[in-house]
Design a protein around this motif. Sequence first.
Motif, short mmCIF file in Angstrom:
data_model
loop_
_atom_site.label_atom_id
_atom_site.label_comp_id
_atom_site.label_asym_id
_atom_site.label_seq_id
_atom_site.Cartn_x
_atom_site.Cartn_y
_atom_site.Cartn_z
N SER A 233 34.67 1.73 21.62
CA SER A 233 33.11 1.91 21.09
C SER A 233 33.00 3.22 20.14
O SER A 233 33.67 4.30 20.26
CB SER A 233 32.15 1.84 22.26
OG SER A 233 32.35 2.95 22.94
N ASP B 114 26.80 6.74 18.67
CA ASP B 114 25.86 6.84 17.44
C ASP B 114 25.51 8.19 16.97
O ASP B 114 25.15 9.03 17.44
CB ASP B 114 24.48 6.20 18.07
CG ASP B 114 23.27 6.37 17.08
OD1 ASP B 114 23.65 5.97 15.96
OD2 ASP B 114 21.98 6.04 17.60
N THR B 115 25.57 8.43 15.59
CA THR B 115 25.56 9.59 14.90
C THR B 115 24.13 9.85 14.27
O THR B 115 23.77 10.94 13.95
CB THR B 115 26.62 9.83 13.83
OG1 THR B 115 26.28 8.82 12.62
CG2 THR B 115 28.02 9.67 14.30
N GLY B 116 23.31 8.81 14.40
CA GLY B 116 22.06 8.82 13.76
C GLY B 116 21.86 8.76 12.52
O GLY B 116 20.68 8.95 11.79
N SER C 268 22.67 6.49 8.70
CA SER C 268 23.27 5.14 8.13
C SER C 268 24.46 5.35 7.64
O SER C 268 25.00 6.39 7.25
CB SER C 268 22.10 4.77 7.50
OG SER C 268 21.87 5.40 6.26
#
Length: 110
Positions: free
Chosen positions: A69, A72-74, A76
């Motif tokens: 997996s 999430d880096t935040g 786009s």
Amino acid sequence: MTTQYAAGKRALAICDRCGRTCKYQELKYQIFNQQNQQIRVCPSCLDQDEPQLQVGRIPVNDPQALYQSRPDTGISGNEDTNSRWLFAWNPVGANIFPMVAAVGQVTASS
């Protein structure tokens, strides 16, 4: 030669558990842990087979995690790759978000 039995439409029978008289066609076999117990009981005495006894009989595959997996880096995916390293790591004490603290007095007595 096969043996023929009566249909029992008007026959009466005795429940093996409570001893009450009821219609013969109303009696059901008692099933426990998917095995017939060879006793016939009336509808009020019939116990349904407990589903919790069947745990482990059917193999269940319920995966919880994703293979490789990505965190999430935040941001786009359309931003440039150099700016994402600025926000990828946020250690405690970094001055990105200023912290407010107050100092007071503590009095100890015995």
